[in-house]
Each structure stands twice: as C-alpha cells, then as structure tokens.
Design a protein around this motif. Structure first.
Motif, short mmCIF file in Angstrom:
data_model
loop_
_atom_site.label_atom_id
_atom_site.label_comp_id
_atom_site.label_asym_id
_atom_site.label_seq_id
_atom_site.Cartn_x
_atom_site.Cartn_y
_atom_site.Cartn_z
N ASN A 221 47.56 69.79 43.02
CA ASN A 221 47.29 68.49 44.04
C ASN A 221 47.10 68.99 45.00
OD1 ASN A 221 47.87 66.16 45.77
ND2 ASN A 221 48.81 65.06 43.78
N ILE A 222 45.62 68.63 45.69
CA ILE A 222 45.30 69.13 46.95
C ILE A 222 45.91 68.44 47.99
CG2 ILE A 222 43.32 69.48 48.20
CD1 ILE A 222 41.60 69.80 45.96
N VAL A 223 45.94 66.99 48.26
CA VAL A 223 46.08 66.35 49.21
C VAL A 223 46.27 64.70 48.76
CG1 VAL A 223 43.92 65.94 49.94
CG2 VAL A 223 45.75 66.09 51.75
N ASN A 224 47.21 64.21 49.52
CA ASN A 224 47.32 62.75 49.35
C ASN A 224 47.76 62.25 50.70
OD1 ASN A 224 47.87 60.19 48.29
ND2 ASN A 224 49.87 60.55 47.24
N THR A 225 46.57 61.80 51.25
CA THR A 225 46.65 61.46 52.75
C THR A 225 45.81 60.14 53.10
OG1 THR A 225 46.67 62.20 55.10
CG2 THR A 225 45.07 63.03 53.67
N ALA A 226 45.96 59.51 54.17
CA ALA A 226 45.15 58.40 54.45
C ALA A 226 43.96 58.78 55.45
CB ALA A 226 46.01 57.28 54.85
N GLY A 227 43.21 57.71 55.75
CA GLY A 227 42.14 57.80 56.64
C GLY A 227 41.11 58.90 56.49
N GLY B 275 39.80 81.25 48.86
CA GLY B 275 39.83 82.58 49.09
C GLY B 275 40.93 83.24 49.77
N GLY B 276 41.61 82.37 50.61
CA GLY B 276 42.76 82.83 51.44
C GLY B 276 44.13 83.01 50.76
N ALA B 277 44.93 83.61 51.31
CA ALA B 277 46.43 83.29 51.02
C ALA B 277 46.94 82.08 51.06
CB ALA B 277 47.18 84.44 51.56
N GLY B 278 47.37 81.31 50.08
CA GLY B 278 48.00 80.06 50.21
C GLY B 278 46.84 78.97 50.11
N ASP B 279 45.54 79.33 49.90
CA ASP B 279 44.53 78.36 49.66
C ASP B 279 44.58 77.83 48.43
OD1 ASP B 279 43.30 78.68 52.14
OD2 ASP B 279 41.74 80.08 51.53
N PHE B 280 44.00 76.58 48.01
CA PHE B 280 44.26 75.87 46.67
C PHE B 280 43.26 76.31 45.61
CE2 PHE B 280 45.42 72.29 49.47
CZ PHE B 280 46.79 72.23 48.83
#
Length: 202
Positions: free
Chosen positions: A95-101, A112-117
């Motif tokens: 689940n990448i993101v759940n946000t408004a706007g 490619g980075g540490a912690g990236d999805f």
C-alpha cells in the motif's frame, strides 16, 4: 402617498434580494460516481522518481456521458487517493499511500533506495481507489461550479469503480556508468602499447 412610495420601495428591495438569493442557489447538480484511472507511464530507471497521476480519473454522470476530472474538484482535499502496487513477478503487494488532495493525486514514488516501495527492477501493477466521505463535491468546469452528487441508489458508496490491478509501470535496471579511471588511463595505455610495438620492430 409618501407611505405608498416607501412601501413600494420596500417591496422592490425585497424582490431584488429574493432574485439574488434564487440565482445564487441555482447551481447545477448531477448524479454520478467516481471512475479511477491509474494513468500511463514510460519506463523508469531504478533509482529515479515517477509521479503517479490520478487526474485521468473521472466523476462520471449517471444519466449521460458527461465526465469531469477528479482534479477539478474543489477543494482538492475533498477527495482521497489510495494507491496500491504489486510486483507482477512475485505478487508482493504494497500500500503506497492513502492521502487527500494533490499529495495523493500526484504522488511522487521513489525507487531503488532503502525504504522505497520499489527496490528492484521489474514489472509492476497499480491499483487506485478514489474516495470521498462527502455527500457531494464541487466541480470546477472552468466556466462555473457544479455539484456532483453521488448516486448512492445505484452504486451504494462514494468509492471509485475498481478495474483491478493494471500493468502500468516498468522499472528498468539502473545504467552502470563507465569507470572514469579507465578513461583517464586510456591515453597512457595506448602510448605503452605503441612503445612495445616499436621495440619489437627494432
């Protein structure tokens, strides 16, 4: 006579106020629902960012073919976006993101980075759900505001119609740069090879 004139003036003012009030409230309303669209993306190299764009998603009228981009809804925070990503090879789901706007409608996805999805090259599937808790939304058509009222009778909720996961994102391996040291040594290597050749000739 003076009293009659005052009474007539009062009626005139009241009528003007009523007309203004009627015009102000005479805003077009349409029944409809959300239809999500994850968008189309060119291949991206691992280590680069890609902006997931939900603006192709629409508020679609129930009674005709009219449709309006969800990004024309005002204020933008009325609508929330839930992005999910799945690796087409491994089936791993995130689940990448759940946000408004606009943070949700134009979500910047790092790779490619540490912690990236996304941490490995491959083919990825996207799913998007567009949601609002409001009974109706204001849609800016460019020539005015209309009310988009959710057709709960037909669709039951103010969630977008889901088309399931869509193959939408190809992440390619990061390009391996040429070692700069070899380029710097190249003239010296050519010179040494030329000298050896001359010695053999002698």
């Amino acid at each position: 006579m003076k009293a009659l004139r005052s009474l007539a003036a009062g009626f005139s003012i009241a009528a003007s106020m009523l007309a203004f009030s009627t015009n102000a409230s005479a805003q077009t309303s349409i029944l409809g629902r959300f239809e999500a669209d994850v968008g189309n993306y060119a291949p991206v190299a691992l280590g680069s960012d890609v902006t997931l764009d939900a603006c192709n998603s629409q508020f679609v009228a129930s009674t005709n073919s009219d449709s309006y981009s969800v990004c024309s809804i005002t204020p933008a925070t009325t609508v929330s976006y839930s992005w999910l990503i799945r690796n087409a090879d491994t089936g791993a789901l995130t689940n990448i993101v759940n946000t408004a706007g606009t943070a949700g409608s134009n979500f910047v996805l790092s790779t490619g980075g540490a912690g990236d999805f996304i941490q490995t090259a491959g083919t990825y599937q996207l799913l998007l759900n567009v949601v609002t808790t409001a009974f109706q939304v204001n849609i800016d058509t460019g020539s005015g505001i209309i009310n988009g009222v959710f057709d709960f009778g037909t669709f039951g909720q103010a969630n977008s119609a889901s088309t399931g996961f869509v193959v939408a994102l190809n992440v390619t391996p990061a390009a391996v740069p040429e070692p700069e040291g070899l380029l710097l040594l190249l003239p010296a290597m050519l010179y040494a090879a030329t000298r050896r050749k001359r010695k053999k000739t002698l």
